[in-house]
Scaffold this motif. Structure first.
Motif, PDB file in Angstrom:
ATOM      1  N   VAL A 336     -49.625   0.621 -15.799  1.00  0.00           N
ATOM      2  CA  VAL A 336     -49.698   1.005 -14.579  1.00  0.00           C
ATOM      3  C   VAL A 336     -48.109   0.834 -14.362  1.00  0.00           C
ATOM      4  N   SER A 337     -47.783  -0.563 -14.590  1.00  0.00           N
ATOM      5  CA  SER A 337     -46.812  -0.698 -13.741  1.00  0.00           C
ATOM      6  C   SER A 337     -45.621  -0.074 -14.219  1.00  0.00           C
ATOM      7  N   PHE A 338     -45.475   0.007 -15.769  1.00  0.00           N
ATOM      8  CA  PHE A 338     -44.448   0.770 -16.133  1.00  0.00           C
ATOM      9  C   PHE A 338     -44.646   2.321 -16.136  1.00  0.00           C
ATOM     10  N   MET A 339     -45.373   2.354 -16.031  1.00  0.00           N
ATOM     11  CA  MET A 339     -45.646   4.170 -15.434  1.00  0.00           C
ATOM     12  C   MET A 339     -44.571   3.719 -14.402  1.00  0.00           C
ATOM     13  N   SER A 340     -45.203   3.339 -13.404  1.00  0.00           N
ATOM     14  CA  SER A 340     -44.788   3.622 -12.145  1.00  0.00           C
ATOM     15  C   SER A 340     -43.644   3.778 -12.306  1.00  0.00           C
ATOM     16  N   ASP A 341     -43.059   2.503 -12.537  1.00  0.00           N
ATOM     17  CA  ASP A 341     -40.994   2.118 -12.697  1.00  0.00           C
ATOM     18  C   ASP A 341     -40.745   3.389 -13.674  1.00  0.00           C
ATOM     19  N   ARG A 342     -41.281   4.206 -14.523  1.00  0.00           N
ATOM     20  CA  ARG A 342     -40.533   5.040 -15.440  1.00  0.00           C
ATOM     21  C   ARG A 342     -40.483   6.635 -14.409  1.00  0.00           C
ATOM     22  N   MET A 343     -41.471   6.377 -13.802  1.00  0.00           N
ATOM     23  CA  MET A 343     -41.576   7.659 -12.703  1.00  0.00           C
ATOM     24  C   MET A 343     -40.908   7.241 -12.188  1.00  0.00           C
ATOM     25  N   LYS A 344     -40.603   6.326 -11.163  1.00  0.00           N
ATOM     26  CA  LYS A 344     -40.056   6.005 -10.018  1.00  0.00           C
ATOM     27  C   LYS A 344     -41.110   6.628  -8.890  1.00  0.00           C
ATOM     28  N   LYS A 345     -42.080   6.617  -9.497  1.00  0.00           N
ATOM     29  CA  LYS A 345     -43.080   6.894  -8.206  1.00  0.00           C
ATOM     30  C   LYS A 345     -44.368   5.667  -8.438  1.00  0.00           C
ATOM     31  N   ARG A 346     -44.743   4.992  -6.794  1.00  0.00           N
ATOM     32  CA  ARG A 346     -45.512   4.342  -6.322  1.00  0.00           C
ATOM     33  C   ARG A 346     -47.148   4.660  -5.510  1.00  0.00           C
ATOM     34  N   ILE A 348     -48.739   7.771  -5.450  1.00  0.00           N
ATOM     35  CA  ILE A 348     -50.121   8.428  -6.814  1.00  0.00           C
ATOM     36  C   ILE A 348     -50.429   7.552  -7.828  1.00  0.00           C
ATOM     37  N   PHE A 349     -50.076   6.380  -7.871  1.00  0.00           N
ATOM     38  CA  PHE A 349     -50.854   5.493  -8.182  1.00  0.00           C
ATOM     39  C   PHE A 349     -51.874   5.096  -7.680  1.00  0.00           C
ATOM     40  N   LEU A 350     -51.388   4.759  -6.307  1.00  0.00           N
ATOM     41  CA  LEU A 350     -51.937   3.998  -5.744  1.00  0.00           C
ATOM     42  C   LEU A 350     -53.337   5.023  -5.017  1.00  0.00           C
ATOM     43  N   PHE A 351     -52.903   5.927  -4.933  1.00  0.00           N
ATOM     44  CA  PHE A 351     -54.444   6.818  -4.640  1.00  0.00           C
ATOM     45  C   PHE A 351     -54.984   6.966  -5.601  1.00  0.00           C
ATOM     46  N   VAL A 352     -54.538   6.882  -6.923  1.00  0.00           N
ATOM     47  CA  VAL A 352     -55.475   6.629  -7.942  1.00  0.00           C
ATOM     48  C   VAL A 352     -56.530   5.508  -8.052  1.00  0.00           C
ATOM     49  N   LEU A 353     -55.318   4.729  -8.334  1.00  0.00           N
ATOM     50  CA  LEU A 353     -56.376   3.523  -8.910  1.00  0.00           C
ATOM     51  C   LEU A 353     -58.158   2.985  -7.793  1.00  0.00           C
ATOM     52  N   PRO A 354     -57.513   3.514  -7.013  1.00  0.00           N
ATOM     53  CA  PRO A 354     -59.322   3.677  -6.554  1.00  0.00           C
ATOM     54  C   PRO A 354     -60.432   3.699  -6.868  1.00  0.00           C
ATOM     55  N   ASN A 388     -52.187  -3.956  -5.710  1.00  0.00           N
ATOM     56  CA  ASN A 388     -51.951  -4.784  -5.136  1.00  0.00           C
ATOM     57  C   ASN A 388     -50.794  -5.110  -5.658  1.00  0.00           C
ATOM     58  N   CYS A 389     -50.158  -5.140  -7.362  1.00  0.00           N
ATOM     59  CA  CYS A 389     -49.161  -4.960  -7.257  1.00  0.00           C
ATOM     60  C   CYS A 389     -47.591  -3.757  -7.190  1.00  0.00           C
ATOM     61  N   ILE A 390     -48.327  -3.096  -7.289  1.00  0.00           N
ATOM     62  CA  ILE A 390     -48.101  -1.418  -7.398  1.00  0.00           C
ATOM     63  C   ILE A 390     -47.363  -1.557  -5.426  1.00  0.00           C
ATOM     64  N   MET A 391     -48.493  -1.595  -4.648  1.00  0.00           N
ATOM     65  CA  MET A 391     -48.486  -1.998  -3.115  1.00  0.00           C
ATOM     66  C   MET A 391     -47.172  -2.907  -3.121  1.00  0.00           C
ATOM     67  N   LEU A 392     -47.249  -3.855  -3.362  1.00  0.00           N
ATOM     68  CA  LEU A 392     -46.829  -4.837  -2.942  1.00  0.00           C
ATOM     69  C   LEU A 392     -44.864  -4.401  -2.911  1.00  0.00           C
ATOM     70  N   ALA A 393     -44.825  -4.154  -4.680  1.00  0.00           N
ATOM     71  CA  ALA A 393     -43.750  -3.653  -4.692  1.00  0.00           C
ATOM     72  C   ALA A 393     -43.271  -2.794  -4.139  1.00  0.00           C
ATOM     73  N   TRP A 394     -44.184  -1.382  -4.029  1.00  0.00           N
ATOM     74  CA  TRP A 394     -43.972  -0.165  -2.982  1.00  0.00           C
ATOM     75  C   TRP A 394     -43.314  -0.826  -1.753  1.00  0.00           C
ATOM     76  N   PHE A 395     -43.880  -1.258  -1.028  1.00  0.00           N
ATOM     77  CA  PHE A 395     -43.223  -2.390   0.780  1.00  0.00           C
ATOM     78  C   PHE A 395     -42.319  -2.563  -0.051  1.00  0.00           C
ATOM     79  N   SER A 396     -41.681  -3.828  -1.157  1.00  0.00           N
ATOM     80  CA  SER A 396     -40.721  -4.466  -1.489  1.00  0.00           C
ATOM     81  C   SER A 396     -39.424  -3.077  -0.901  1.00  0.00           C
ATOM     82  N   SER A 397     -39.879  -2.233  -1.545  1.00  0.00           N
ATOM     83  CA  SER A 397     -38.356  -1.460  -1.817  1.00  0.00           C
ATOM     84  C   SER A 397     -37.971  -0.516  -0.950  1.00  0.00           C
ATOM     85  N   ASN A 398     -39.370  -0.765   0.114  1.00  0.00           N
ATOM     86  CA  ASN A 398     -38.475   0.683   1.596  1.00  0.00           C
ATOM     87  C   ASN A 398     -38.780  -0.618   2.826  1.00  0.00           C
ATOM     88  N   VAL A 399     -38.414  -1.554   2.883  1.00  0.00           N
ATOM     89  CA  VAL A 399     -37.918  -2.984   3.651  1.00  0.00           C
ATOM     90  C   VAL A 399     -36.291  -2.932   3.236  1.00  0.00           C
TER      91      VAL A 399
END
Length: 491
Positions: A336-346, A348-354, A388-399
């Protein structure tokens, strides 16, 4: 952006910070003199060394930390409760009280990194929590064990946000998720190792007059203590002072820091950064979502052996049956993290993972079949850990800038860590063997986390629309950090 008075780079220039286009800029940009350009080849070489020497250390440190935190769940399966003569909710309280000091001390540890350096902060913290783990192996009462858990929480509290902050100061926004993923892979790997180690120690039985569960804490505490002493010398104080860099690479990292300061702000923490973090709704929405997702994660990590035991398996099976669940969870985090970085999307993955988590807990609640219940835990592991991995990376990149992030990140993490207090109480002994109420709470909060992602997306889109309108009207030229008009939020 922060650190630049009265002037700010254009939108196109700001976007180039994600690559290396700034190397072609003149020595004067936005009224600020850049001492030297950044050699892209040297920068890649330096970052590759951080991947080789820093990330493995952070991953190993995480593995040991989570072993020391969650081994109490493994120890319970083979005698801790009986050895300490625990009654009622005493065990749940041991889990809960860890998070009281964890929450209180969180922000202080993170802020101290900027002043004292990553190696000192993390090494001291590690030696401290290792001593608490070691001490747990020699406790003889509920009160003594409780004191050890409080000390453990105090020293371990800054671990995750500290490491994520370190990552954010070395790698740019598009490179961070897979590095954060290394940390989260380590947490899932620790679960697999924890089950394997616990199984091995359980089979060795009583030695030197000490029960097997005591040896679990003693052995793991000694390993962590040794590693903490080594990490004091091997984890670099800062990105530009890393011992494994050549002189040219260190010089390149200093130039990179100066370049990034134009767009991320200076590293000195000022009152305005604290205030900017405190008043930013994104901090609290992220904390809210992390709180909701962290309760299932923490409950899963601590009580998984007991949950498996409740499906009808024997105690000797419960510890080693956690291993394949954590292996699959590790693979999920990596993919998931590899695909998130590759697609530069956060988002969409956070919607699917739950989704698999919701299905997994629904199965565990709805059936008493042991095979189906065990399968449900695989589904939960697939979605719980990557979220949580993707959520924290998303937050870090937006602050932005870094000082604001250094305050905002631990605030969000502290809100999330409140879930730890609850996670220790949602699986009380009286609900054994199936723990339906605890699984139901985890299911409901996973749905709440999903709603939180939706609210964050709506807020960021509203902010971008507001920025575009201000740009058209020629307003907001003096705004800084992530509030600057040319700062683009990641989705």
């Amino acid at each position: 952006m922060a650190g630049i008075i009265d002037k700010k780079p254009s939108t196109s220039t700001s976007q180039s910070t994600e690559g290396h286009a700034l190397e072609a800029m003149s020595s004067v940009a936005c009224g600020t003199v850049i001492p030297e350009t950044v050699d892209s080849g040297l920068e890649k070489q330096a970052l590759r060394k951080f991947d080789m020497f820093l990330l493995p250390q952070l991953a190993f440190l995480t593995i040991l930390a989570y072993l020391d935190r969650t081994n109490i769940g493994n120890a319970k399966v083979f005698g801790l409760a009986e050895g300490l003569k625990l009654k009622g909710n005493d065990f749940n309280n041991l889990v809960t009280f860890f998070y009281i000091t964890y929450i209180i001390c969180d922000v202080l540890w993170v802020i101290s990194i900027q002043r004292f350096g990553a190696n000192r902060v993390l090494a001291i913290a590690m030696v401290g929590w290792s001593a608490a783990t070691l001490g747990t192996g020699f406790t003889h009462s509920y009160g003594q064990a409780l004191a050890c858990r409080l000390i453990l929480g105090a020293f371990e509290s800054g671990l995750l946000p500290c490491m994520i902050f370190i990552i954010s100061t070395v790698w740019n926004r598009s490179q961070q998720a897979k590095r954060v993923a290394v940390i989260y892979c380590a947490t899932t790997i620790s679960g697999a190792f924890g089950g394997l180690i616990a199984y091995g120690i359980q089979t060795m039985g009583t030695r030197l007059g000490l029960e097997a569960w005591r040896w679990l804490f003693i052995i793991e505490g000694c390993i962590s203590m040794t590693a903490g002493c080594i990490f004091f010398f091997t984890i670099p104080t800062s990105a530009e002072k890393a011992w494994f860099l050549s002189d040219e690479q260190a010089k390149c990292m200093r130039a990179k820091k100066e370049r990034d300061a134009l767009f991320k702000g200076q590293s000195k923490l000022e009152p305005k950064h604290v205030w900017a973090a405190l008043k930013d709704p994104l901090v609290y929405l992220t904390g809210f979502s992390l709180f909701a997702s962290s309760l299932p994660l923490l409950g899963f990590g601590t009580f998984l052996p007991a949950i498996i035991l409740g499906f009808g398996y024997r105690s000797i099976q419960a510890n080693y049956m956690t291993i394949p669940i954590y292996i699959l969870a590790t693979i999920s985090v990596a993919i998931v993290s590899f695909m998130s970085d590759r697609m530069k999307k956060r988002a969409i993955f956070l919607f699917v993972l739950p989704i698999p988590v919701l299905i997994g807990y629904s199965i565990a609640i709805g059936t008493a079949n042991n095979a189906l219940g065990y399968f449900a835990m695989f589904l939960c592991g697939i979605g719980i850990f990557p979220f949580n991995c993707i959520m924290l990376a998303w937050f870090s990149s937006n602050v932005s800038p870094d000082p604001k992030r250094s305050v905002g990140l631990p605030i969000a993490a502290s809100i999330a860590n409140v879930s730890g207090v609850l996670s220790g109480q949602i699986y009380p002994l009286r609900t054994a063997p199936r723990y339906i109420s605890g699984n139901a709470v985890s299911l409901g909060l996973e749905a709440v986390a999903l709603i939180g992602v939706g609210l964050i997306v709506l807020m960021l889109k509203w902010r971008m629309a507001k920025k575009n309108k201000m740009m058209q009207e020629g307003k907001g030229g003096d705004m800084e950090g992530d509030a600057a008009l040319d700062f683009k939020y990641a989705f």
